[in-house]
Design a protein around this motif. Structure first.
Motif, PDB file in Angstrom:
ATOM      1  N   ALA B  15       0.825  -1.206   0.000  1.00  0.00           N
ATOM      2  CA  ALA B  15       0.000   0.000   0.000  1.00  0.00           C
ATOM      3  C   ALA B  15       0.860   1.257   0.000  1.00  0.00           C
ATOM      4  CB  ALA B  15      -0.915   0.006   1.219  1.00  0.00           C
ATOM      5  N   VAL B  16       1.942   1.202   0.731  1.00  0.00           N
ATOM      6  CA  VAL B  16       2.819   2.369   0.802  1.00  0.00           C
ATOM      7  C   VAL B  16       3.297   2.761  -0.582  1.00  0.00           C
ATOM      8  CG1 VAL B  16       4.855   3.334   1.853  1.00  0.00           C
ATOM      9  CG2 VAL B  16       3.627   1.501   3.001  1.00  0.00           C
ATOM     10  N   THR B  17       3.785   1.777  -1.291  1.00  0.00           N
ATOM     11  CA  THR B  17       4.295   2.045  -2.629  1.00  0.00           C
ATOM     12  C   THR B  17       3.199   2.657  -3.508  1.00  0.00           C
ATOM     13  OG1 THR B  17       5.756   0.166  -2.385  1.00  0.00           O
ATOM     14  CG2 THR B  17       5.463   1.034  -4.599  1.00  0.00           C
ATOM     15  N   VAL B  18       2.021   2.105  -3.356  1.00  0.00           N
ATOM     16  CA  VAL B  18       0.910   2.647  -4.139  1.00  0.00           C
ATOM     17  C   VAL B  18       0.671   4.105  -3.770  1.00  0.00           C
ATOM     18  CG1 VAL B  18      -1.562   2.510  -4.562  1.00  0.00           C
ATOM     19  CG2 VAL B  18      -0.212   0.412  -4.391  1.00  0.00           C
ATOM     20  N   SER B  19       0.598   4.349  -2.495  1.00  0.00           N
ATOM     21  CA  SER B  19       0.371   5.716  -2.027  1.00  0.00           C
ATOM     22  C   SER B  19       1.430   6.653  -2.600  1.00  0.00           C
ATOM     23  CB  SER B  19       0.415   5.746  -0.502  1.00  0.00           C
ATOM     24  OG  SER B  19       0.356   7.066  -0.025  1.00  0.00           O
ATOM     25  N   LEU B  20       2.658   6.220  -2.482  1.00  0.00           N
ATOM     26  CA  LEU B  20       3.776   7.023  -2.981  1.00  0.00           C
ATOM     27  C   LEU B  20       3.665   7.218  -4.498  1.00  0.00           C
ATOM     28  CD1 LEU B  20       5.147   7.759  -0.553  1.00  0.00           C
ATOM     29  CD2 LEU B  20       6.526   5.682  -0.689  1.00  0.00           C
ATOM     30  N   LEU B  22       1.167   7.017  -6.482  1.00  0.00           N
ATOM     31  CA  LEU B  22       0.046   7.826  -6.916  1.00  0.00           C
ATOM     32  C   LEU B  22       0.311   9.314  -6.719  1.00  0.00           C
ATOM     33  CD1 LEU B  22      -1.691   5.891  -8.120  1.00  0.00           C
ATOM     34  CD2 LEU B  22      -2.867   5.552  -5.950  1.00  0.00           C
ATOM     35  N   ARG B  23       1.162   9.603  -5.768  1.00  0.00           N
ATOM     36  CA  ARG B  23       1.495  11.012  -5.559  1.00  0.00           C
ATOM     37  C   ARG B  23       2.783  11.357  -6.299  1.00  0.00           C
ATOM     38  NH1 ARG B  23       1.926  11.426   0.437  1.00  0.00           N
ATOM     39  NH2 ARG B  23       2.182   9.176   0.268  1.00  0.00           N
ATOM     40  N   ASN B  24       3.172  10.471  -7.182  1.00  0.00           N
ATOM     41  CA  ASN B  24       4.337  10.702  -8.033  1.00  0.00           C
ATOM     42  C   ASN B  24       5.624  10.966  -7.267  1.00  0.00           C
ATOM     43  OD1 ASN B  24       2.906  10.369 -10.462  1.00  0.00           O
ATOM     44  ND2 ASN B  24       2.103  12.442 -10.250  1.00  0.00           N
ATOM     45  N   GLU B  30      10.200   4.223 -11.980  1.00  0.00           N
ATOM     46  CA  GLU B  30       9.316   4.659 -13.056  1.00  0.00           C
ATOM     47  C   GLU B  30       8.389   3.533 -13.523  1.00  0.00           C
ATOM     48  OE1 GLU B  30       8.638   7.470 -13.913  1.00  0.00           O
ATOM     49  OE2 GLU B  30       7.428   7.081 -15.695  1.00  0.00           O
ATOM     50  N   SER B  31       8.925   2.347 -13.613  1.00  0.00           N
ATOM     51  CA  SER B  31       8.104   1.249 -14.136  1.00  0.00           C
ATOM     52  C   SER B  31       6.946   0.909 -13.201  1.00  0.00           C
ATOM     53  CB  SER B  31       8.984   0.009 -14.370  1.00  0.00           C
ATOM     54  OG  SER B  31       9.543  -0.399 -13.150  1.00  0.00           O
ATOM     55  N   THR B  32       7.237   0.754 -11.908  1.00  0.00           N
ATOM     56  CA  THR B  32       6.146   0.439 -10.988  1.00  0.00           C
ATOM     57  C   THR B  32       5.172   1.611 -10.897  1.00  0.00           C
ATOM     58  OG1 THR B  32       7.552   1.129  -9.164  1.00  0.00           O
ATOM     59  CG2 THR B  32       7.338  -1.228  -9.541  1.00  0.00           C
ATOM     60  N   ARG B  33       5.704   2.805 -10.944  1.00  0.00           N
ATOM     61  CA  ARG B  33       4.856   3.985 -10.888  1.00  0.00           C
ATOM     62  C   ARG B  33       3.813   3.913 -12.006  1.00  0.00           C
ATOM     63  NH1 ARG B  33       3.766   9.017 -12.295  1.00  0.00           N
ATOM     64  NH2 ARG B  33       4.791   8.713 -14.298  1.00  0.00           N
ATOM     65  N   GLN B  34       4.292   3.650 -13.177  1.00  0.00           N
ATOM     66  CA  GLN B  34       3.387   3.584 -14.323  1.00  0.00           C
ATOM     67  C   GLN B  34       2.365   2.473 -14.165  1.00  0.00           C
ATOM     68  OE1 GLN B  34       4.909   3.765 -18.210  1.00  0.00           O
ATOM     69  NE2 GLN B  34       5.698   5.844 -17.928  1.00  0.00           N
ATOM     70  N   LYS B  35       2.856   1.316 -13.748  1.00  0.00           N
ATOM     71  CA  LYS B  35       1.956   0.181 -13.601  1.00  0.00           C
ATOM     72  C   LYS B  35       0.847   0.513 -12.607  1.00  0.00           C
ATOM     73  CE  LYS B  35       3.354  -3.708 -11.612  1.00  0.00           C
ATOM     74  NZ  LYS B  35       4.168  -4.909 -11.434  1.00  0.00           N
ATOM     75  N   ILE B  36       1.253   1.101 -11.490  1.00  0.00           N
ATOM     76  CA  ILE B  36       0.281   1.436 -10.448  1.00  0.00           C
ATOM     77  C   ILE B  36      -0.740   2.452 -10.950  1.00  0.00           C
ATOM     78  CG2 ILE B  36       0.032   2.638  -8.250  1.00  0.00           C
ATOM     79  CD1 ILE B  36       2.614   1.179  -7.378  1.00  0.00           C
ATOM     80  N   LEU B  50     -11.245  12.013   3.288  1.00  0.00           N
ATOM     81  CA  LEU B  50     -11.403  11.960   4.741  1.00  0.00           C
ATOM     82  C   LEU B  50     -10.199  11.275   5.376  1.00  0.00           C
ATOM     83  CD1 LEU B  50     -14.114  13.062   4.200  1.00  0.00           C
ATOM     84  CD2 LEU B  50     -15.157  11.186   5.450  1.00  0.00           C
ATOM     85  N   ALA B  51      -9.821  10.155   4.788  1.00  0.00           N
ATOM     86  CA  ALA B  51      -8.681   9.421   5.319  1.00  0.00           C
ATOM     87  C   ALA B  51      -7.422  10.267   5.211  1.00  0.00           C
ATOM     88  CB  ALA B  51      -8.502   8.112   4.552  1.00  0.00           C
ATOM     89  N   ARG B  52      -7.317  10.933   4.091  1.00  0.00           N
ATOM     90  CA  ARG B  52      -6.161  11.807   3.918  1.00  0.00           C
ATOM     91  C   ARG B  52      -6.134  12.893   4.973  1.00  0.00           C
ATOM     92  NH1 ARG B  52      -5.211  13.095  -2.444  1.00  0.00           N
ATOM     93  NH2 ARG B  52      -3.790  11.344  -2.794  1.00  0.00           N
ATOM     94  N   GLY B  53      -7.305  13.489   5.147  1.00  0.00           N
ATOM     95  CA  GLY B  53      -7.397  14.576   6.107  1.00  0.00           C
ATOM     96  C   GLY B  53      -7.071  14.098   7.511  1.00  0.00           C
ATOM     97  N   LEU B  54      -7.509  12.894   7.799  1.00  0.00           N
ATOM     98  CA  LEU B  54      -7.318  12.369   9.148  1.00  0.00           C
ATOM     99  C   LEU B  54      -5.844  12.233   9.500  1.00  0.00           C
ATOM    100  CD1 LEU B  54      -9.035  11.515  11.494  1.00  0.00           C
ATOM    101  CD2 LEU B  54      -8.957   9.170  10.666  1.00  0.00           C
ATOM    102  N   VAL B  55      -5.041  11.900   8.542  1.00  0.00           N
ATOM    103  CA  VAL B  55      -3.618  11.779   8.827  1.00  0.00           C
ATOM    104  C   VAL B  55      -2.870  13.089   8.610  1.00  0.00           C
ATOM    105  CG1 VAL B  55      -3.493   9.317   8.390  1.00  0.00           C
ATOM    106  CG2 VAL B  55      -3.138  10.925   6.516  1.00  0.00           C
ATOM    107  N   GLY B  56      -3.629  14.123   8.384  1.00  0.00           N
ATOM    108  CA  GLY B  56      -2.999  15.436   8.309  1.00  0.00           C
ATOM    109  C   GLY B  56      -2.436  15.819   6.960  1.00  0.00           C
ATOM    110  N   ALA B  57      -2.805  15.093   5.921  1.00  0.00           N
ATOM    111  CA  ALA B  57      -2.299  15.444   4.605  1.00  0.00           C
ATOM    112  C   ALA B  57      -3.225  16.460   3.939  1.00  0.00           C
ATOM    113  CB  ALA B  57      -2.193  14.198   3.750  1.00  0.00           C
ATOM    114  N   LYS B  58      -2.839  16.901   2.776  1.00  0.00           N
ATOM    115  CA  LYS B  58      -3.648  17.864   2.028  1.00  0.00           C
ATOM    116  C   LYS B  58      -4.959  17.218   1.579  1.00  0.00           C
ATOM    117  CE  LYS B  58      -0.600  21.389   1.401  1.00  0.00           C
ATOM    118  NZ  LYS B  58      -0.099  21.274   2.797  1.00  0.00           N
TER     119      LYS B  58
END
Lengths: 352, 352
Positions: B15-20, B22-24, B30-36, B50-58
């Motif tokens: 999930a972390v990698t996905v999160s990362l 997706l936020r480029n 580059e390859s996994t980024r594209q695949k994701i 909401l989840a984003r907000g809860l952890v204090g992100a934008k």
DNA sequence: CTGAAAGCGCTAACAT
DNA sequence: ATGTTAGCGCTTTCAG
């Protein structure tokens, strides 16, 4: 930021109990409930709506979706006043507003997706609807109130002004002033426009007055269009003695357009508007128009939505009252107008 | 609802990698980024704010706080149009709007509390401010843009129309038409009103024209007030030949009020408005007024706010351009007016 | 370059 | 009547 854990610590209890107590669950003893409430107030605790939303609870937030398209500024004023009324009613009942505005029509599907992400408790729509939008809306289980559309579903209520009655009142008012040659401006295929036009036709024919097609003007609801319509009517061989406009903005435009053709309101032509915008009492002449009772209506919208949210009410179709307001843009038909009405001669136009 | 875990599973990663990805983040190849990205698109993944907000992100959400008080509907039209412009600019840049409306003035403190709970990235204010509000605002670290106030802070930018210049343009326009006896309607202690009045005084005195206090009317900005002011000016022994109104709504009211006293616009009196409401081009007569270039200004507001949010800009004071629009409510002074101006006799009033 | 662990604040289910 | 456990979906350390 103070959380339920902080409160729990102070109250020597657990977070769950605090959560329950704060929502006045009866699973908590009266004494602890009171204590917890007190501590919460003291600490200035405020529940975090994001956290609440994340676990799927109510957020006390409702989404507003109105599309004020730039081109069709037409209705905007009316919508804006309506929007304001609804927003106020929502605020009075402790609901927050999550607002969607967009220039383009939004596919309802996208909208719902986006909105459900924000976990609003319900939504208020004031947008145009495609057929597929309707399909989707009828099925959605997000409590929804839509204004100005004729539709309902399990969790979908529509609230519309009784436009049929409104135009009937306007036409009858004109009729009672002796007018017969009454034009209608604002025919259109838009849903909100249909009842108005039909009401005009039927009220006229019930009064036994044949309808002259050159007095029907198909147009949008904005002032520019009114200006154009006013000129067009003013140029007629045999102009109307009265005009029913489908919106105040149209009426204001019409008055201006007529004037450019040497016809004065209400001296030469009577004009009725529709909406009773705040501004309409101050135009020159002040507009005779149909009041939409927006503040009332805003409350009706919110109460219907809350009913849907709490499950106390089902989807319904609500029609709100409207009321004729007589001001200065209409008056009893004059001799001269009657003469003009009979003759085929081109009316004597004066310069402004 | 599809989450980053679903995507992770599909992509054979975490999930972390996905999160990362997706936020480029560049921490992902580059390859996994594209695949994701591809899988995410395919699955129609949408981040949960909401989840984003809860952890204090934008959260890509900004709060809007405008108080459309019922009594002071005055400015509302102008505010509403402005609100619309800003909302549109925000939507264009992918920001959602969390909307606060209230009848009463809200203590900024409460507001910030509530807003920070919703974890908006920033806010746009259009409210009156008390001194303590200012104090608090200057210190807050929530990126904020306030319209129509003269203030700034580390994370606080104000965007105001250049009212001093606007009224100067209006007065000079009247001056250039030969008017000297120019009234000003809309003096008030409200912050937005001060520059307008001062500009009037200074422009007049720079033109060497003494100011007659009976031509200064202290009032709110709404139409009712304008109507009253128009009557008052019309009743004067020696009425003005021109009137500078501090808002379009005032101007519309003034025109109506003058008319009730037998003074026609622009024949007997020229009137300038301020705001260039959409409606003002259709009033009779169409209003000569000051255009606030709201669409531009809306973009300026949002861009300033985004600058604050990203840290690319600091708090500043921005003044936006305004522009004179000459229409039909002003005209060159006539002989009769000049005569009237000189004499002390009561002007000949005609009936409408 | 990637993953495991922890936690944002809250509530619902399941205990006790 | 109250507490424990778990998890909503995401991001931020901190370790590999």
């Amino acid at each position: 930021m103070v959380t339920i854990y902080d409160i729990a610590k102070q109250a020597n209890t657990s977070a769950v109990t605090v959560s329950l107590a704060l929502r006045n669950s009866k699973r908590v003893s009266e004494s602890t409930r009171q204590k917890i409430h007190e501590i919460a107030r003291e600490y200035g605790y405020r529940p975090n709506p994001l956290a609440r939303g994340l676990v799927g609870a109510k957020t006390k937030t409702i989404a507003f979706v109105f599309n004020f398209s730039s081109n069709e500024l037409s209705h905007d004023l009316s919508y804006m006043e309506y929007f304001h009324a609804i927003a106020q009613a929502a605020a009075e009942r402790g609901y927050k507003i999550y607002f969607h505005s967009s220039t383009e029509a939004i596919p309802i599907e996208k909208l719902i997706e986006d909105i459900s992400l924000h976990r609003v408790d319900g939504m208020v729509l004031g947008t145009e609807l495609t057929d597929s939008d309707r399909e989707i809306l009828r099925k959605t289980d997000i409590p929804t109130v839509i204004v100005g559309r004729d539709i309902r579903g399990k969790k979908l209520t529509s609230v519309s002004t009784d436009d049929y009655d409104g135009i009937r009142q306007a036409v009858e008012h004109l009729l009672s002033l002796g007018h017969k040659r009454i034009a209608f401006v604002g025919k259109s295929s838009r849903e909100t426009a249909i009842a108005r036009y039909e009401s005009y036709r039927e009220t006229m024919s019930q009064a036994g007055i044949p309808i002259d097609d050159e007095l029907i003007i198909e147009t949008s609801y904005d002032m520019d269009a009114g200006e154009y319509a006013g000129r067009k009517l003013g140029e007629l061989e045999n102009p109307p003695t009265a005009v029913v406009a489908a919106s105040d903005l149209l009426a204001i435009g019409i008055i201006s357009g007529l004037k450019h053709k040497g016809l004065k309101v209400p001296d030469d032509v009577s004009v009725t508007g529709y909406d009773n915008l705040h501004i309409s009492q101050f135009t020159v002449p002040a507009l005779t128009t149909i009041d939409l009772l927006r503040m009332e209506s805003g409350k009706i919208v919110i109460d219907a939505l809350l009913g849907l949210i709490t499950g106390k009410r089902e989807g319904e179709k609500i029609r709100t009252e409207v009321k004729l307001i007589v001001r200065d843009s209409t008056r009893r038909i004059t001799r001269r107008e009657e003469r003009r009405e009979k003759s085929e001669e081109r009316g004597e136009k004066r310069e402004t």
